[in-house]
Design an enzyme around this catalytic site. Sequence first.
Site, PDB file in Angstrom:
ATOM      1  N   ASP A  17      54.627  40.198  52.015  1.00 29.12           N
ATOM      2  CA  ASP A  17      54.012  39.720  50.778  1.00 29.12           C
ATOM      3  C   ASP A  17      54.989  39.662  49.618  1.00 29.12           C
ATOM      4  OD1 ASP A  17      54.258  42.511  50.538  1.00 29.12           O
ATOM      5  OD2 ASP A  17      52.145  42.837  50.981  1.00 29.12           O
ATOM      6  N   ASN A  65      42.872  51.885  49.676  1.00 33.30           N
ATOM      7  CA  ASN A  65      41.583  51.245  49.978  1.00 33.30           C
ATOM      8  C   ASN A  65      41.567  50.620  51.370  1.00 33.30           C
ATOM      9  OD1 ASN A  65      43.178  48.976  49.671  1.00 33.30           O
ATOM     10  ND2 ASN A  65      42.105  48.193  47.862  1.00 33.30           N
ATOM     11  N   HIS A  76      43.928  48.522  52.640  1.00 34.01           N
ATOM     12  CA  HIS A  76      44.540  47.198  52.802  1.00 34.01           C
ATOM     13  C   HIS A  76      45.834  47.278  53.588  1.00 34.01           C
ATOM     14  CE1 HIS A  76      46.810  47.729  48.726  1.00 34.01           C
ATOM     15  NE2 HIS A  76      47.739  47.723  49.676  1.00 34.01           N
ATOM     16  N   GLU A 103      43.180  42.683  50.874  1.00 31.41           N
ATOM     17  CA  GLU A 103      42.286  43.644  50.238  1.00 31.41           C
ATOM     18  C   GLU A 103      40.941  43.717  50.975  1.00 31.41           C
ATOM     19  OE1 GLU A 103      43.555  45.530  48.136  1.00 31.41           O
ATOM     20  OE2 GLU A 103      44.474  44.556  46.402  1.00 31.41           O
TER      21      GLU A 103
END
Length: 234
Positions: free
Chosen positions: A62, A127, A129, A134
């Site tokens: 990313d 979380n 990811h 996400e």
Amino acid sequence: MNVFVAKDKKEGSQKVFDLITQEMEDGAKVFGLATGSTPEDLYKIMTSSDMDFSGITSINLDEYVGLSPEDPQSYRYFMEKHLFSKKPFKKTYVPNGLAEEAEENTRYNKIIAENPIDLQILGIGTNGHIGFNEPGSSFESETRKVALVESTIDSNKVYFDHEEDVPRYAFSMGIKSILKSKKIILMAFGKNKAEAIQQMIEGPVTEEVPASVLQQHPNVIVIVDEEAGSLLNR
């Protein structure tokens, strides 16, 4: 999914390096790489080793939208600083944060298709990811522009001088692309990753915990320290 609980980050990072070495001996030619604090010790070990990566192609997960490769907070800059400038690779790919969305999505998906990933290195967000996929990301997703959720933005604040400088969007390799990797190693260190690790390994497979999809991959190794593995029941 095989889980290795290391004493600490140093031992865990060394374990990952040993696995990378074995993969290279077995003929791996394309690595998927990650950024952030999780793999920093791994990259230190790689750069101080006598391993030759000049025959390896790397594809990063990313990049922040809006940051140039020369921006000190960009992931291209991070990779050059921590790895590429010290250990030359055959070819290195990182999404272009300044590119037009549709064009970059197409370009990066083509790169992944033309260079099947032998070994993908992953971290995990608090979380759940992986990459910047996400919660709520489709398991069928490929490279795309994603909106970062508030918890991710909060985690990233420490790297920026001002809160308003933290990017709100990123280009990310999709979950479908990650799952095409022949082998996956996920690293996680610290107490703040414990809940995500427990949900990933022992919880249901759900798009609300993107990393949980790794339960369905045939060749995954999870390497955590004692803190990150502290909530595992088995």
